[in-house]
Design a protein around this motif. Sequence first.
Motif, PDB file in Angstrom:
ATOM      1  N   GLU A  24       0.872  -1.781  -0.275  1.00 42.51           N
ATOM      2  CA  GLU A  24      -0.095  -0.236  -0.052  1.00 42.51           C
ATOM      3  C   GLU A  24       0.932   1.236  -0.688  1.00 42.51           C
ATOM      4  OE1 GLU A  24      -2.237  -0.416   3.540  1.00 42.51           O
ATOM      5  OE2 GLU A  24      -3.940  -1.911   3.035  1.00 42.51           O
ATOM      6  N   SER A  25       2.138   1.320   0.025  1.00 39.62           N
ATOM      7  CA  SER A  25       3.145   2.870   0.461  1.00 39.62           C
ATOM      8  C   SER A  25       3.456   2.455  -1.434  1.00 39.62           C
ATOM      9  CB  SER A  25       4.328   1.847   1.466  1.00 39.62           C
ATOM     10  OG  SER A  25       3.500   1.947   2.454  1.00 39.62           O
ATOM     11  N   GLU A  26       2.859   3.155  -1.766  1.00 37.96           N
ATOM     12  CA  GLU A  26       2.806   4.201  -3.207  1.00 37.96           C
ATOM     13  C   GLU A  26       4.132   4.012  -2.930  1.00 37.96           C
ATOM     14  OE1 GLU A  26       0.075   5.192  -5.516  1.00 37.96           O
ATOM     15  OE2 GLU A  26      -1.126   3.800  -5.226  1.00 37.96           O
ATOM     16  N   LYS A  27       4.790   5.822  -2.568  1.00 37.40           N
ATOM     17  CA  LYS A  27       5.647   6.513  -2.327  1.00 37.40           C
ATOM     18  C   LYS A  27       6.728   5.885  -1.431  1.00 37.40           C
ATOM     19  CE  LYS A  27       3.612   9.579  -4.241  1.00 37.40           C
ATOM     20  NZ  LYS A  27       3.992  10.621  -5.531  1.00 37.40           N
ATOM     21  N   GLY A  28       6.699   4.938  -1.232  1.00 39.25           N
ATOM     22  CA  GLY A  28       7.433   4.092  -0.321  1.00 39.25           C
ATOM     23  C   GLY A  28       7.699   4.656   1.192  1.00 39.25           C
ATOM     24  N   LEU A  29       9.239   3.874   2.032  1.00 37.26           N
ATOM     25  CA  LEU A  29       8.839   4.263   3.666  1.00 37.26           C
ATOM     26  C   LEU A  29      10.169   5.030   3.411  1.00 37.26           C
ATOM     27  CD1 LEU A  29       9.350   0.232   4.350  1.00 37.26           C
ATOM     28  CD2 LEU A  29       7.337   1.423   3.680  1.00 37.26           C
ATOM     29  N   MET A  30       9.685   5.803   5.138  1.00 36.94           N
ATOM     30  CA  MET A  30      10.288   6.584   5.121  1.00 36.94           C
ATOM     31  C   MET A  30      10.566   6.127   6.428  1.00 36.94           C
ATOM     32  SD  MET A  30      10.217  10.364   6.990  1.00 36.94           S
ATOM     33  CE  MET A  30       9.448  11.523   5.314  1.00 36.94           C
ATOM     34  N   LEU A  31      12.085   5.845   6.756  1.00 33.90           N
ATOM     35  CA  LEU A  31      12.645   4.651   7.771  1.00 33.90           C
ATOM     36  C   LEU A  31      13.176   5.827   8.908  1.00 33.90           C
ATOM     37  CD1 LEU A  31      14.569   2.319   6.244  1.00 33.90           C
ATOM     38  CD2 LEU A  31      12.688   2.305   6.742  1.00 33.90           C
ATOM     39  N   VAL A  32      12.768   6.313  10.308  1.00 32.00           N
ATOM     40  CA  VAL A  32      13.270   6.446  11.068  1.00 32.00           C
ATOM     41  C   VAL A  32      13.649   5.533  12.645  1.00 32.00           C
ATOM     42  CG1 VAL A  32      12.163   8.596  13.007  1.00 32.00           C
ATOM     43  CG2 VAL A  32      11.448   8.817  11.041  1.00 32.00           C
ATOM     44  N   GLY A  33      14.758   5.919  12.885  1.00 29.40           N
ATOM     45  CA  GLY A  33      15.499   4.763  13.499  1.00 29.40           C
ATOM     46  C   GLY A  33      15.988   5.711  15.113  1.00 29.40           C
ATOM     47  N   GLU A  34      15.621   5.316  15.543  1.00 29.48           N
ATOM     48  CA  GLU A  34      16.575   6.579  17.086  1.00 29.48           C
ATOM     49  C   GLU A  34      17.910   5.567  18.496  1.00 29.48           C
ATOM     50  OE1 GLU A  34      14.798   9.587  20.358  1.00 29.48           O
ATOM     51  OE2 GLU A  34      13.239   7.695  19.460  1.00 29.48           O
ATOM     52  N   GLY A  35      18.439   5.686  17.794  1.00 28.49           N
ATOM     53  CA  GLY A  35      19.116   4.707  18.317  1.00 28.49           C
ATOM     54  C   GLY A  35      19.691   3.184  17.473  1.00 28.49           C
ATOM     55  N   TYR A  36      19.712   3.158  19.014  1.00 27.45           N
ATOM     56  CA  TYR A  36      19.987   1.485  17.908  1.00 27.45           C
ATOM     57  C   TYR A  36      19.019   0.737  17.257  1.00 27.45           C
ATOM     58  CZ  TYR A  36      19.492  -3.797  17.763  1.00 27.45           C
ATOM     59  OH  TYR A  36      20.010  -5.632  17.779  1.00 27.45           O
ATOM     60  N   GLY A  37      17.823   1.835  16.649  1.00 29.78           N
ATOM     61  CA  GLY A  37      17.114   1.887  15.775  1.00 29.78           C
ATOM     62  C   GLY A  37      17.685   2.218  14.739  1.00 29.78           C
TER      63      GLY A  37
END
Length: 624
Positions: free
Chosen positions: A422-435
């Motif tokens: 469903e994500s036609e525009k792709g994913l914005m990956l927000v990673g905090e610290g270990y993430g």
Amino acid sequence: MSHPASSRSSISSSPAESESTTLLPPSTATHAHSNPHPHPHTPTHGHVRKSSISARSVSGRSVAGSVRNYGAVSGRPGPSEQVPRVSKLGQRRILTTFPLQATFFILTLLTFAALVLSLILLLNTVFDFSVKFLPYRGSGFTEFWVSLIGAWIGLGGVLFFSHPSYLFFLTTLITFLLHIPIIFLVLLSPSLKRAHVPLILIPLVVTASTLIFTLLSNFLVRRAKKRESMRISRMLTDAAGRERANEEATARALVGIQGKGFWGRIVGFLGGVVGLIAGLTGLILVLLLLIDLSISAYDGSLPLPSSFSTLVKVQPSTSQWPINIHLACTSSNSSLPTIVYTSSSGVPGSIALLPTPIPPANEDAENPGRWLFDLQEQGKVGRVCTWDKPGYGFSDVLSNADLGGITDSLWQALDNSGVIKESEKGLMLVGEGYGGLVSRIFAARHPETVHSFLHLDAQTASTYFSDPSTSQFLSRITSRLFPSLLTPLSLNRLPSVLLRRSTSLSRILASSRPTPSTVRLNEKLRKARLQETMGNQSRTSLSFRTLLESGYKYPSTKPAIILSSKNRMTKDESWSEGQRVLAEEVTSEEGLVDWLQIEDVDHFVCEGSGKQVCEHSIKKLLRK
């Protein structure tokens, strides 16, 4: 026909004489010669009857000989002449019967098995030894204690085998009975059954068997000693009770049935105290385990934290069996990228779903990641997803939770739930610290799905992975392993429940942030952090190799913003260097949108004054 005296002389000179002892002091034996030649007309039928008694075995086998002239009366032989001698081995021989020997052997074998199993389960808490036919999703700490209780009580049963204590028997019996509700809890509670079965059944069976044979040995030895005492008393009473009213008491004292002496009483008392302490220790431990499992079963009935939460079944390539991952995504907006937030180490992603912090945090505290859902509610961003990493929050524990397996869990959860499609525009990956490490490996494995990156004071290879010195390794054991092992004993959870300092939700979503830390309330979270720290944080670990391999496929040209804590960079040179590498080497010059060093903030850069900077960075990436 031989003379009776010569007959007695021949018997007393037999080899069994060396194994026997008289019932009277030597001074009384001098009267044995006062009438060496009894009158030929003296009736001998009494002596014949007593000779048959002397052929009996006091300890289970025939012992020849008699005590000389005990209670003799001038002119005729005393009854003590016919009393059987008592073997020096006496009551020790009751321990050499086959039933007791078999019981002792089996108890020793079970105790050894429980000790070995305890060691294996201890190592399993850090290095997962699970195999395909044991689909296990728990921490392993509970199983370790169940096995250790069996080893402890079995060891007490072996040490006190020949000197059984009634108090030790009683405490062991109660400990065994408390295992029954534990079995029912584990089998009837869906959350406990999924987390512990079938692995917990192995230590439960070993421990229950050890307790049964401990009880059996205690009972059999006490019964055998009682019967032996009664037998000796009866035989001595039959032989000498006609002459003196107090001979039974005298005989008891002489053979050790009664009157052990001062030091004997002291040793007996100390043995009873040690047995009581050993039994009470096992009883208290199993009672604490039962309380903790009851609280866990109650907490496991709590529903998921939001209306858009779901449990998605995944099975990473490094896992032998499927696990459930908790994923929560808001309504879709196909015109904007989907934001996927991965929390820091020690922080469940589900905390971002809650508008206010959960007890015992202060009301003005901020839940990490909550600001993203605030933006979504304001209509400033599209779909926002958060998830609980394996072992965190509502997600199951993952065996050998390396970075590759954690990343695959996220990908499969998003794919199986339809978010990727469903994500036609792709994913914005927000990673905090270990993430941030998870985001990098995710992007390297699925670059076509990535729209952009937002790294929030993210970990890097140089800051996260290290080969600790001996002192550091010991420090990790004392600060992580030992406290983790104590978690199932409910030393923190029970007081928290009784004083109402926490709720079921705060125990499930136990977190190191916001402060004060509640990590100690959740053994699954303790397990996950232990795996991260001791299993996958060295430069020889699979996680480190996975991160290095991902560097070749990482889409460095994708738009990226790096937000770093200025305070932390100033205090820690290695952290400062790691942030520079992330901004200038990992991310290409073409992909770097901004590298902002935020002042007056700690590691969680989106709290306080940094919140506006984080919101502005999201908006800037949406325009790319």
